[in-house]
Design a protein around this motif. Structure first.
Motif, PDB file in Angstrom:
ATOM      1  N   LEU A  40       0.822  -1.207   0.000  1.00  0.00           N
ATOM      2  CA  LEU A  40       0.000   0.000   0.000  1.00  0.00           C
ATOM      3  C   LEU A  40       0.864   1.269   0.000  1.00  0.00           C
ATOM      4  CD1 LEU A  40      -2.670  -1.226   2.556  1.00  0.00           C
ATOM      5  CD2 LEU A  40      -3.035  -0.827   0.111  1.00  0.00           C
ATOM      6  N   LEU A  41       1.938   1.246   0.775  1.00  0.00           N
ATOM      7  CA  LEU A  41       2.833   2.407   0.796  1.00  0.00           C
ATOM      8  C   LEU A  41       3.513   2.591  -0.556  1.00  0.00           C
ATOM      9  CD1 LEU A  41       4.447   2.165   4.353  1.00  0.00           C
ATOM     10  CD2 LEU A  41       2.585   3.657   3.581  1.00  0.00           C
ATOM     11  N   GLY A  42       3.758   1.483  -1.249  1.00  0.00           N
ATOM     12  CA  GLY A  42       4.312   1.578  -2.602  1.00  0.00           C
ATOM     13  C   GLY A  42       3.360   2.293  -3.545  1.00  0.00           C
ATOM     14  N   MET A  43       2.056   2.006  -3.403  1.00  0.00           N
ATOM     15  CA  MET A  43       1.057   2.719  -4.222  1.00  0.00           C
ATOM     16  C   MET A  43       1.090   4.213  -3.912  1.00  0.00           C
ATOM     17  SD  MET A  43      -2.298   0.258  -3.984  1.00  0.00           S
ATOM     18  CE  MET A  43      -2.159  -1.529  -4.073  1.00  0.00           C
ATOM     19  N   ALA A  44       1.141   4.535  -2.613  1.00  0.00           N
ATOM     20  CA  ALA A  44       1.132   5.944  -2.209  1.00  0.00           C
ATOM     21  C   ALA A  44       2.382   6.677  -2.679  1.00  0.00           C
ATOM     22  CB  ALA A  44       1.005   6.039  -0.691  1.00  0.00           C
ATOM     23  N   GLN A  45       3.501   5.968  -2.777  1.00  0.00           N
ATOM     24  CA  GLN A  45       4.723   6.601  -3.279  1.00  0.00           C
ATOM     25  C   GLN A  45       4.618   6.890  -4.771  1.00  0.00           C
ATOM     26  OE1 GLN A  45       7.732   3.815  -2.067  1.00  0.00           O
ATOM     27  NE2 GLN A  45       7.944   4.697  -0.009  1.00  0.00           N
ATOM     28  N   ARG A  46       3.922   6.011  -5.490  1.00  0.00           N
ATOM     29  CA  ARG A  46       3.754   6.222  -6.934  1.00  0.00           C
ATOM     30  C   ARG A  46       2.738   7.329  -7.229  1.00  0.00           C
ATOM     31  NH1 ARG A  46       2.882   0.728  -7.104  1.00  0.00           N
ATOM     32  NH2 ARG A  46       0.915   0.985  -8.220  1.00  0.00           N
ATOM     33  N   TYR A  47       1.726   7.406  -6.375  1.00  0.00           N
ATOM     34  CA  TYR A  47       0.659   8.392  -6.580  1.00  0.00           C
ATOM     35  C   TYR A  47       0.609   9.297  -5.355  1.00  0.00           C
ATOM     36  CZ  TYR A  47      -0.544   5.100 -10.237  1.00  0.00           C
ATOM     37  OH  TYR A  47      -0.497   4.281 -11.334  1.00  0.00           O
ATOM     38  N   THR A  48       1.265  10.409  -5.435  1.00  0.00           N
ATOM     39  CA  THR A  48       1.527  11.238  -4.254  1.00  0.00           C
ATOM     40  C   THR A  48       0.281  11.923  -3.693  1.00  0.00           C
ATOM     41  OG1 THR A  48       2.131  13.088  -5.707  1.00  0.00           O
ATOM     42  CG2 THR A  48       3.916  11.646  -4.939  1.00  0.00           C
ATOM     43  N   GLN A  49      -0.818  11.932  -4.442  1.00  0.00           N
ATOM     44  CA  GLN A  49      -2.059  12.509  -3.933  1.00  0.00           C
ATOM     45  C   GLN A  49      -2.927  11.473  -3.217  1.00  0.00           C
ATOM     46  OE1 GLN A  49      -2.631  15.861  -3.991  1.00  0.00           O
ATOM     47  NE2 GLN A  49      -0.529  15.814  -4.771  1.00  0.00           N
ATOM     48  N   LEU A  50      -2.456  10.230  -3.177  1.00  0.00           N
ATOM     49  CA  LEU A  50      -3.184   9.168  -2.490  1.00  0.00           C
ATOM     50  C   LEU A  50      -2.752   9.139  -1.029  1.00  0.00           C
ATOM     51  CD1 LEU A  50      -5.087   6.700  -2.592  1.00  0.00           C
ATOM     52  CD2 LEU A  50      -3.111   5.313  -3.245  1.00  0.00           C
ATOM     53  N   GLN A  51      -3.696   9.335  -0.122  1.00  0.00           N
ATOM     54  CA  GLN A  51      -3.406   9.371   1.312  1.00  0.00           C
ATOM     55  C   GLN A  51      -4.058   8.155   1.983  1.00  0.00           C
ATOM     56  OE1 GLN A  51      -4.292  13.413   2.937  1.00  0.00           O
ATOM     57  NE2 GLN A  51      -4.793  13.855   0.805  1.00  0.00           N
ATOM     58  N   LEU A  52      -3.348   7.561   2.928  1.00  0.00           N
ATOM     59  CA  LEU A  52      -3.814   6.334   3.579  1.00  0.00           C
ATOM     60  C   LEU A  52      -4.000   6.538   5.079  1.00  0.00           C
ATOM     61  CD1 LEU A  52      -1.377   3.807   1.856  1.00  0.00           C
ATOM     62  CD2 LEU A  52      -3.727   4.348   1.173  1.00  0.00           C
ATOM     63  N   THR A  53      -5.065   5.969   5.606  1.00  0.00           N
ATOM     64  CA  THR A  53      -5.224   5.794   7.045  1.00  0.00           C
ATOM     65  C   THR A  53      -5.277   4.289   7.277  1.00  0.00           C
ATOM     66  OG1 THR A  53      -6.434   7.861   7.372  1.00  0.00           O
ATOM     67  CG2 THR A  53      -6.713   6.158   9.055  1.00  0.00           C
TER      68      THR A  53
END
Length: 306
Positions: free
Chosen positions: A117-130
């Protein structure tokens, strides 16, 4: 009209609906990232503006009044309308964006899912995770998540949607130190003389799923030498030589590959258990949520979670 008068009612509605779903000011405040006191004051102000009580409050329980139930239904319609407008705008974006709340089993989530999941967020910087971690059974009325990862078959529910990911193989494992000290079990009955590390949930030990000598699957209740409520702690105890565990092979793979842990009694391995990604049933999925679902399914098909 000032910004204050515009923003406060909307904030109060968000706080109210969160508390109504959580049925707890404490849980709602944690989800919202505010203090319980701030939440209580906001809802009290909303009740004053509406000139009605929205909650029955006792020291042990929080529940909606009749007026509160009607107001929640109206708020939900308004929220659905706003989400539909947001979805329309977000669907025009070329990259996933916004905040997605994902709840996962503790050990599996931290070791296997979080890096993905963190890999996805690194690729798409506007994606925020809780990201939250627990092993509770999902309660659709107290969900508080956009997505959840869960092991095992799911109960039929009209409130949840599930998508299957890679089935998980449950293996028995122990450290070389433990096996050198206590010996290697050769058959199912040998487990009764060994130190077993068992998950502790809801005041009792969880059973293992194993095959017997005839190849039939059954629930086996190991004699729990250690009872531990946290999956990461169970793995750490096993690595330290404290006993035998049954865990998903995908979670233990780094330890099995480098010899830190050894699989034992492979002939007792049961058929794989289900792994599902779950979300509350809604009219539409937010684009960022749909993106994560599709990505996890693709990774699952590629063997990432095996």
């Amino acid at each position: 009209m000032t910004t204050q008068t515009v923003s406060d009612p909307f904030r109060g509605i968000v706080y109210f609906t969160t508390a109504a779903r959580a049925q707890s000011f404490t849980a709602a405040a944690e989800q919202l990232g505010i203090s319980k006191s701030a939440l209580g004051k906001s809802i009290a102000k909303l009740e004053s503006q509406l000139n009605t009580s929205l909650f029955h409050r006792t020291t042990r329980k929080l529940s909606l009044t009749t007026a509160g139930e009607a107001y929640l239904a109206s708020c939900q319609l308004a929220i659905d309308t706003l989400q539909a407008a947001e979805l329309l705008l977000q669907s025009k974006l070329s990259q996933p964006s916004g905040r997605v709340r994902i709840d996962m089993p503790a050990a599996f989530g931290r070791s296997v899912m979080m890096p993905v999941l963190l890999g996805m967020a690194q690729r798409y910087t506007q994606l925020q995770l809780t990201l939250t971690f627990n092993d509770k059974v999902i309660d659709p009325m107290d969900a508080g998540f956009d997505l959840a990862i869960r092991f095992g078959p799911l109960k039929d529910s009209t409130d949840l949607v599930a998508k299957a990911l890679t089935p998980q193989t449950l293996v028995l494992a122990a450290s070389p130190l433990y096996l050198h000290t206590f010996g290697t079990p050769k058959a199912l009955e040998d487990l009764s003389t060994h130190q077993c590390i068992v998950a502790w949930r809801g005041g009792s030990s969880l059973s293992w799923r194993l095959k017997n000598a005839a190849g039939q699957e059954h629930r086996f209740q190991p004699k729990a030498f250690h009872q531990i409520s946290d999956g990461d702690a169970m793995v750490a105890a096993c690595v330290a030589g404290a006993g035998i565990i049954q865990f998903p092979q995908s979670l233990l793979r780094p330890y099995l590959d480098n010899g830190t842990l050894l699989q034992i009694l492979p002939e007792l391995t049961p058929s794989p258990t289900e792994l599902n990604i779950i979300w509350p049933r809604t009219k539409q999925l937010m684009p960022a949520v749909r993106f994560i679902v599709d990505e996890l399914v693709q990774l699952s098909d590629a063997g990432t979670f095996s």
